[in-house]
Design an enzyme around this catalytic site. Structure first.
Site, PDB file in Angstrom:
ATOM      1  N   GLU A 179       6.433 -23.250-103.201  1.00  0.00           N
ATOM      2  CA  GLU A 179       7.250 -22.405-104.086  1.00  0.00           C
ATOM      3  C   GLU A 179       8.587 -23.071-104.410  1.00  0.00           C
ATOM      4  O   GLU A 179       9.068 -22.982-105.551  1.00  0.00           O
ATOM      5  CB  GLU A 179       7.473 -21.027-103.448  1.00  0.00           C
ATOM      6  CG  GLU A 179       6.194 -20.228-103.213  1.00  0.00           C
ATOM      7  CD  GLU A 179       5.333 -20.056-104.449  1.00  0.00           C
ATOM      8  OE1 GLU A 179       5.866 -20.082-105.582  1.00  0.00           O
ATOM      9  OE2 GLU A 179       4.102 -19.925-104.298  1.00  0.00           O
ATOM     10  N   HIS A 182       8.176 -25.494-107.183  1.00  0.00           N
ATOM     11  CA  HIS A 182       8.245 -24.833-108.495  1.00  0.00           C
ATOM     12  C   HIS A 182       9.719 -24.698-108.897  1.00  0.00           C
ATOM     13  O   HIS A 182      10.101 -24.975-110.024  1.00  0.00           O
ATOM     14  CB  HIS A 182       7.618 -23.444-108.435  1.00  0.00           C
ATOM     15  CG  HIS A 182       6.116 -23.433-108.492  1.00  0.00           C
ATOM     16  ND1 HIS A 182       5.390 -24.238-109.334  1.00  0.00           N
ATOM     17  CD2 HIS A 182       5.204 -22.666-107.821  1.00  0.00           C
ATOM     18  CE1 HIS A 182       4.099 -23.990-109.169  1.00  0.00           C
ATOM     19  NE2 HIS A 182       3.955 -23.048-108.256  1.00  0.00           N
TER      20      HIS A 182
HETATM   21 ZN    ZN Z   1       2.207 -22.407-107.422  1.00  0.00          ZN
END
Ligand code: ZN
Length: 280
Positions: A179, A182
């Site tokens: 995450e 990202h």
């Molecule tokens: Zn992802």
């Protein structure tokens, strides 16, 4: 809403030993690898303006793209209009490779430690540095734990509290790293423009309505930073992601596919892409 945890349900099955993997990819032999400090560069800035009492439940859960990415309207337009770059857009990069974050007050100490452990891992192999607090413009990632899965926005959004949610089932180092990548500006590995050379998407096995999660981007939208396709990337889906029938949704065309979906740590390719994105 997608239960992101279900996307990771195969992670233990496909996880690999990080040390073995790093050795395999000659991580430690790289002449280009920065010798980063191992210390925890988490500077507590005493951020008076940070929202330490934010109620994540009061926030409107963003519509998720590919299961765990929250995109701004501008980013959605970029992806669908195919007129602008994605992660090639340098405005989405954290200035000076300095990433600021803050924990929502509801996150318990043991979970904070897991997040910090994951961030130290990223710092160990890249030039990115994480700071607990806000930058001088009061911009930071707000780590929340509402009951809506694991997700993050893409890249640096210049906002006070861009959400990165780690709900139930998300508090694992590899998922946290995923995450935060990202948030650094990366999409999924199997979304890249040349993925069809390396994987077959088994459309008939994908849950109805989630086919969009397997879309791919053009080379005008994403940049591979000169790094070969990596089945073991921490940003690669597992072979059964969004399966409707227990059969694989992604099949590797070449060797190495057994590493798809690993969530142990960064690969050499992951770290290289981060360092190239951030010019270090
Ligand atoms: Zn992802």
């Amino acid at each position: 809403m997608i239960d992101e945890a279900s996307c990771y349900s195969n992670e233990s099955k496909y996880s690999i030993n990080t040390h073995r993997h790093l050795k395999h990819t000659q991580f430690e032999k790289s002449s280009t690898m920065k010798h980063c400090f191992l210390f925890v560069a988490l500077v507590f800035l005493g951020c008076a303006s940070c929202d330490t009492t934010a109620n994540p439940e009061s926030k409107k859960t963003p519509k998720l793209f590919e299961g765990d990415m929250a995109l701004t309207p501008e980013q959605l337009n970029m992806l669908f209009s195919k007129t602008r770059n994605g992660v090639k857009d340098t405005r989405l990069r954290w200035p000076g490779a300095k990433v600021y974050f803050w924990f929502d007050s509801r996150i318990p100490e043991n979970h904070r430690n897991l997040v910090i452990n994951a961030l130290v891992h990223i710092q160990t192999y890249t030039c990115v540095r994480f700071y607990q607090g806000a930058n001088p413009n009061n911009e930071y990632i707000l780590v929340t734990n509402n009951n809506a899965g694991c997700y993050s926005y893409i890249g640096y959004l210049r906002t006070a509290g861009q959400q990165l949610n780690l709900g139930p089932g998300c508090m694992y180092r590899g998922i946290i790293i995923h995450e935060f990548l990202h948030a650094l500006g990366f999409y999924h590995e199997q979304s890249t423009y040349d993925r069809d050379t390396y994987v077959t998407i088994n459309w008939k096995n994908i849950q109805s309505g989630y086919e969009y999660a397997f879309d791919k981007y053009t080379n005008q939208q994403v940049n591979n930073f000169g790094v070969p396709y990596d089945y073991a990337s921490i940003m690669h889906y597992g072979p059964y992601a969004f399966s409707s029938n227990g059969k694989p949704t992604i099949t590797a065309k070449l060797s190495g596919g057994d590493q798809m979906g690993q969530r142990e740590g960064l690969t050499y390719s992951d770290a290289t892409k981060i360092n190239r994105m951030y010019n270090c």
